[in-house]
Motif scaffolding. Structure first.
Motif, PDB file in Angstrom:
ATOM      1  N   GLY A 117      93.624  45.820 101.617  1.00 27.96           N
ATOM      2  CA  GLY A 117      95.025  45.544 101.905  1.00 27.96           C
ATOM      3  C   GLY A 117      95.897  45.554 100.664  1.00 27.96           C
ATOM      4  N   LEU A 118      95.332  45.147  99.545  1.00 28.93           N
ATOM      5  CA  LEU A 118      96.102  45.153  98.304  1.00 28.93           C
ATOM      6  C   LEU A 118      96.381  46.578  97.845  1.00 28.93           C
ATOM      7  N   VAL A 119      95.380  47.451  97.921  1.00 32.95           N
ATOM      8  CA  VAL A 119      95.577  48.848  97.542  1.00 32.95           C
ATOM      9  C   VAL A 119      96.597  49.490  98.483  1.00 32.95           C
ATOM     10  N   TYR A 120      96.480  49.198  99.750  1.00 33.71           N
ATOM     11  CA  TYR A 120      97.384  49.757 100.759  1.00 33.71           C
ATOM     12  C   TYR A 120      98.843  49.393 100.465  1.00 33.71           C
ATOM     13  N   HIS A 121      99.085  48.164 100.019  1.00 36.27           N
ATOM     14  CA  HIS A 121     100.447  47.689  99.806  1.00 36.27           C
ATOM     15  C   HIS A 121     100.962  47.938  98.392  1.00 36.27           C
ATOM     16  N   ALA A 122     100.123  48.375  97.477  1.00 35.08           N
ATOM     17  CA  ALA A 122     100.579  48.662  96.114  1.00 35.08           C
ATOM     18  C   ALA A 122     101.420  49.934  96.131  1.00 35.08           C
ATOM     19  N   ASP A 123     102.641  49.842  95.644  1.00 40.67           N
ATOM     20  CA  ASP A 123     103.507  51.021  95.625  1.00 40.67           C
ATOM     21  C   ASP A 123     103.144  51.982  94.504  1.00 40.67           C
ATOM     22  N   THR A 124     102.600  51.435  93.415  1.00 44.34           N
ATOM     23  CA  THR A 124     102.239  52.260  92.261  1.00 44.34           C
ATOM     24  C   THR A 124     100.875  51.829  91.743  1.00 44.34           C
ATOM     25  N   GLU A 125     100.252  52.698  90.968  1.00 45.01           N
ATOM     26  CA  GLU A 125      98.981  52.343  90.348  1.00 45.01           C
ATOM     27  C   GLU A 125      99.166  51.205  89.359  1.00 45.01           C
ATOM     28  N   ALA A 126     100.350  51.118  88.749  1.00 45.19           N
ATOM     29  CA  ALA A 126     100.619  50.033  87.804  1.00 45.19           C
ATOM     30  C   ALA A 126     100.568  48.673  88.501  1.00 45.19           C
ATOM     31  N   GLU A 127     101.037  48.590  89.748  1.00 51.79           N
ATOM     32  CA  GLU A 127     100.961  47.321  90.482  1.00 51.79           C
ATOM     33  C   GLU A 127      99.509  46.935  90.750  1.00 51.79           C
ATOM     34  N   LEU A 128      98.718  47.912  91.165  1.00 47.49           N
ATOM     35  CA  LEU A 128      97.292  47.647  91.374  1.00 47.49           C
ATOM     36  C   LEU A 128      96.635  47.229  90.070  1.00 47.49           C
ATOM     37  N   ALA A 129      96.933  47.942  88.987  1.00 47.43           N
ATOM     38  CA  ALA A 129      96.351  47.625  87.686  1.00 47.43           C
ATOM     39  C   ALA A 129      96.787  46.241  87.206  1.00 47.43           C
ATOM     40  N   ALA A 130      98.000  45.824  87.564  1.00 48.17           N
ATOM     41  CA  ALA A 130      98.483  44.500  87.170  1.00 48.17           C
ATOM     42  C   ALA A 130      97.612  43.403  87.772  1.00 48.17           C
TER      43      ALA A 130
END
Length: 484
Positions: A117-130
């Motif tokens: 769900g987190l990957v699905y809702h991340a708008d950018t790779e930077a948000e996921l990486a954060a």
């Protein structure tokens, strides 16, 4: 089960500090010396051992995703972030939990879990990486161990209730919840101050890791702000807010920190978009709903063209329209003939079309070029099994498992290959190893006892007996560490 996973994360990362709240309230801003406190509580070896137990039990009883494409991407991104972290005392394991909640977890011994769900809702790779950087900081600062040290200043019965309840919940959710509530009633709120201290420390260190990896440091504040916005419009906050207490003040602090970090503009990678499309198509909705989404031409503008086409191919595969998927994937492979995501999907498509030799022809040369890659090797082994070339499958997987000796999918495939070829001894031995990876030692021992009945030589019987002894010792060690 989704609720229990999120609650377990919260327990591990929040409730276990509750008995230390009085000390924390006296000095909210003080942080203990990591090495001294942690060493007095748990050695690094003990932390790794306990982390392995938690991870094994999660794999055995929760929705840890066995998807080589997604796992390879998350492990790769996580490894890239760890390079820029300090105080890394052990190798990190990054894994994915098939859960639609927006959440992540970190626990003993370098284990970091990310929800689909987190990957699905991340708008950018930077948000996921954060988020990954934040969780890495929790591990490097040994926050769990420091909380445990604080716990030991109070009643051993309270400590046993919390940790015992956590482990029990892994095996039996209802019983585990009862144990936790019995031992923790009225103590949850007292944990928040201590948790906030660690969260701020993880924010600071995680954002530094994020910037040094080349990502936009403002992505952390962007993600936090998104979570707060969601909480305003829903009666139940996102799981991330339950396990990572968040305030508007903390969002502002993140923005202020970003102002003082190097400005980066690293774009989201191709694999980020492909993995996000894969999660959208395979794990978030039903097959029919995914197909309806990806066949809606109006949404194509929301994706890079290759990611939308890939998601559409996966959606067709989900409803067994393999010919449609094949046409799309053939075009994608022309642009990137060694892309792991495309190769994985094309393999499944060929198998769905009963054209297994084409899958083998596609993968074998790449496997020679990149041996023991999880995506390529496991797909090739599966193709050999489907083509009834069981000896080729088992030889390939034996080499693979020497390198990736904790691959559940690898042991599952080799067990299947041995079963189909009527090699009962090898089937039971490999099933035993698979159960052991999930810390289901009684079943692992049962499998080895079955294997013993098929063993002919005295030496092999002795080896099986020795392995049974090892499993029993591991089970005893697990029970002992679970109470430490």
């Amino acid at each position: 089960m989704r609720f229990h996973i999120a609650f377990l994360t919260s327990l591990i990362y929040c409730l276990t500090a509750s008995v230390a709240s009085a000390q924390v309230l006296n000095n909210k801003n003080s942080l203990p010396e990591i090495g001294v406190v942690a060493a007095n509580t748990l050695s690094l070896d003990e932390e790794v051992a306990i982390g392995n137990i938690f991870y094994s039990q999660l794999r055995g009883q929760a929705g840890v995703l066995q998807d080589p494409v997604v796992n390879q991407y998350i492990q790769s991104l996580g490894n890239e972030m760890v390079i820029h972290a300090q105080n890394t005392k052990f190798p990190f394991t990054f894994f994915v939990i098939n859960n639609s909640a927006i959440n992540a977890m970190a626990f003993y011994g370098g284990h970091v879990g990310i929800h689909t769900g987190l990957v699905y809702h991340a708008d950018t790779e930077a948000e996921l990486a954060a988020v990954i950087g934040h969780e890495i900081a929790h591990v490097t600062q040994r926050h769990i161990v420091r909380k445990k040290q604080a716990m030991e200043k109070t009643s051993p019965l309270q400590v046993a209730s919390m940790i015992g309840g956590a482990l029990l919940m892994m095996a039996s959710p209802q019983a585990g919840l009862a144990s936790i509530y019995a031992g923790q009633a009225g103590m949850i709120q007292n944990a928040i101050n201590h948790t906030r201290t660690h969260e701020r420390e993880a924010d600071r260190i995680g954002m530094k890791i994020l910037a040094e990896a080349g990502f936009d440091p403002f992505a952390a504040a962007s993600f936090f702000s998104k979570m707060l916005e969601q909480s305003r419009w829903g009666s139940i906050p996102p799981a991330f807010l339950l396990t990572h207490p968040l305030s508007q003040e903390r969002v502002a602090e993140a923005r202020n920190r970003a102002e003082n970090l190097p400005s980066q503009n690293r774009p989201s990678s191709m694999m980020f978009h492909l993995v996000k499309a894969r999660i959208h198509a395979r794990y978030m909705y039903s097959a029919q709903a995914s197909l309806a989404y990806f066949t809606n031409a109006s949404i194509a503008k929301d994706w890079p063209d290759y990611a939308w086409q890939y998601g559409l191919a996966l959606a067709y595969m989900g409803v067994e329209k393999y010919a449609e998927a094949q046409r799309i994937l053939e075009q994608l492979l022309l642009t990137a003939p060694e892309n792991f995501a495309y190769l994985d999907a094309m393999t499944d498509t060929y198998i769905g079309l009963s054209q297994v030799p084409k899958a083998i022809q596609l993968l074998a040369p790449i496997n020679q070029k990149i041996p023991n890659n999880p995506v390529i090797t496991l797909n090739l082994a599966n193709s050999y099994i489907e083509n009834k070339e069981w000896d080729k499958a088992t030889e390939l997987l034996k080499d693979f498992l020497m390198v990736h000796n904790k691959s559940l999918l690898g042991f599952s495939l080799i067990s299947d290959a041995y079963a189909r070829s009527q090699s009962r001894l090898n089937m039971h031995q490999n099933k035993a190893e698979m159960y052991a990876l999930m810390a289901i030692y009684p079943k692992a021992i049962d499998e080895l006892q079955f294997a013993y009945n098929f063993a002919e030589s005295y030496l092999l019987k002795q080896r099986i007996r020795a392995r049974i002894t090892q499993f029993r010792e591991s089970q005893e060690r697990m029970q002992k560490l679970a109470g430490s």
